[in-house]
Scaffold this active site. Sequence first.
Site, PDB file in Angstrom:
ATOM      1  N   HIS A  25       9.060 -37.934  19.656  1.00 30.77           N
ATOM      2  CA  HIS A  25       8.776 -36.555  20.075  1.00 30.77           C
ATOM      3  C   HIS A  25       7.595 -36.013  19.300  1.00 30.77           C
ATOM      4  CE1 HIS A  25      10.192 -34.127  16.578  1.00 30.77           C
ATOM      5  NE2 HIS A  25      10.936 -35.190  16.335  1.00 30.77           N
ATOM      6  N   CYS A  26       6.936 -35.005  19.884  1.00 30.59           N
ATOM      7  CA  CYS A  26       5.874 -34.277  19.195  1.00 30.59           C
ATOM      8  C   CYS A  26       6.369 -32.853  18.980  1.00 30.59           C
ATOM      9  CB  CYS A  26       4.580 -34.334  19.991  1.00 30.59           C
ATOM     10  SG  CYS A  26       4.717 -33.709  21.685  1.00 30.59           S
ATOM     11  N   ALA A  27       5.496 -31.878  18.989  1.00 32.85           N
ATOM     12  CA  ALA A  27       5.894 -30.513  18.658  1.00 32.85           C
ATOM     13  C   ALA A  27       6.750 -29.875  19.738  1.00 32.85           C
ATOM     14  CB  ALA A  27       4.650 -29.651  18.417  1.00 32.85           C
ATOM     15  N   TYR A 308      -3.077 -35.479  21.607  1.00 32.92           N
ATOM     16  CA  TYR A 308      -2.949 -36.264  20.389  1.00 32.92           C
ATOM     17  C   TYR A 308      -3.887 -37.470  20.412  1.00 32.92           C
ATOM     18  CZ  TYR A 308       1.219 -33.613  19.147  1.00 32.92           C
ATOM     19  OH  TYR A 308       2.083 -32.615  18.803  1.00 32.92           O
TER      20      TYR A 308
END
Length: 461
Positions: A25-27, A308
Amino acid sequence: MKEKELASAILDAIGGSDNVSAVNHCATRLRFNVKNPELIDEETIKNTNGVIGYIVSGGQYQVVIGPNVAVVYNEVDHLLDGKTQQTQTTEESPEDTENKSLLDRVLDTITGIFSPVLPAITGAAMIKVLLILLTMVGWLSTESQTYQILSFVGDTPFYFLPVLLAYNAAKKFGMNPMMGLTIALFMVHPTYNEMVAAGDPVNFMGLPVTLARYSSTVIPTILVIWAASYVEKFGERVLPNSIKFFTKPLLTLLVAVPLAFVILGPLGTIVGSALESVLSTVQTNIPWVLPFIFGALAPVFIMFGMHYAVTIPLTLTAIQANGFDMIGPGFLVANMAQAGAALAVARLAKDTNFKALANSSGITALFGITEPAMYGVNLKLKKPFMYALIAGGIGGLIAGIAGVKRIEFGPTGLTTLPIFIDPNNSSNFIFAIISALVSFVLAYAITYFMMKKDDELLAKI
């Protein structure tokens, strides 16, 4: 929907736990790698309560959750019984590879290497910002030991960036992560750095060693880990089981040394230097370009999950080379524009639930998390999203003409505005605020007045 129920619903719609080869996961979003995309029920995912959006990009199937994504990820990990950690340390299955284009695999690899490092480098950057603030107001002396300790703490993730990236790269390339860390660590070893500082010719088994420093670099270590992963896999296939335990790592390290210091390390340095030169030229001679492009198009990069893979390597390279980057101002004004558009929609909305969503997501966007505003409001209505792109482009152009720079790496929102404080140029922070304010006000005004005349759009809210 509670996090556990949401995680279970997403897993079912993604094709079940057996269809998941990896997830991180990211933000704001869960990022799934799956074995068979045909098993995914996209409509169910999109209509699941608690899901803001769904994107397929870079070979990943991304479910946008919002700021609460880490909690949902933990529930997914629990339901997979730790499978997320196991699969990230192994090679992709043949099905994964067949289902991805070359570009998808490249983007997935870059994202997987860089995104887990973000908390470390963001936290360290904010420590550097805190030091700037404390010294500016006279609360801390640069001569104090407190300052010196916090300073090297803030420098640590950047100095040892190759080591952090090596761990993630090893997992992405199916290599033992400890071996990856060892390779990166010998590339930044103090003894090697002393050889570089001395400047005397160095050779390894008669081969000339290029005296390049690898601390704070990005490309060299990733290239070396990629090549070393094939050496390790070769050893796994051909070495006898009775001696494999010690001969496989021995073979990997022996081959990694010339790869690092003679072949791929220097090649990565050349590529990195070329990229630094291009960025430096653009930021020096046409400084308005990057803030304008990313002010207008940052939401598009985010929408396709490429922010990203594309922007972080560029940003880190620019900051390392020049001490600043000009992509950050573009993201700042883009975020403010998404916030302005969403809050304008909230002002006009008559549906209570939609008004609450637009208000909350607009406020969240002000703090740098724009996915709820984008997917829940602006993209859903389409026109507000376009108005935000226009306002972001104008705000970015203003920031670019004023030469606004992001001095420390970090997310771009109201609470992180100090990353634009330049101790040598007080106007940098002022123009960052001005360009952000212009972007917000323009997006709000354009959205409000254009939507007020649009009866068809007003009927939807």
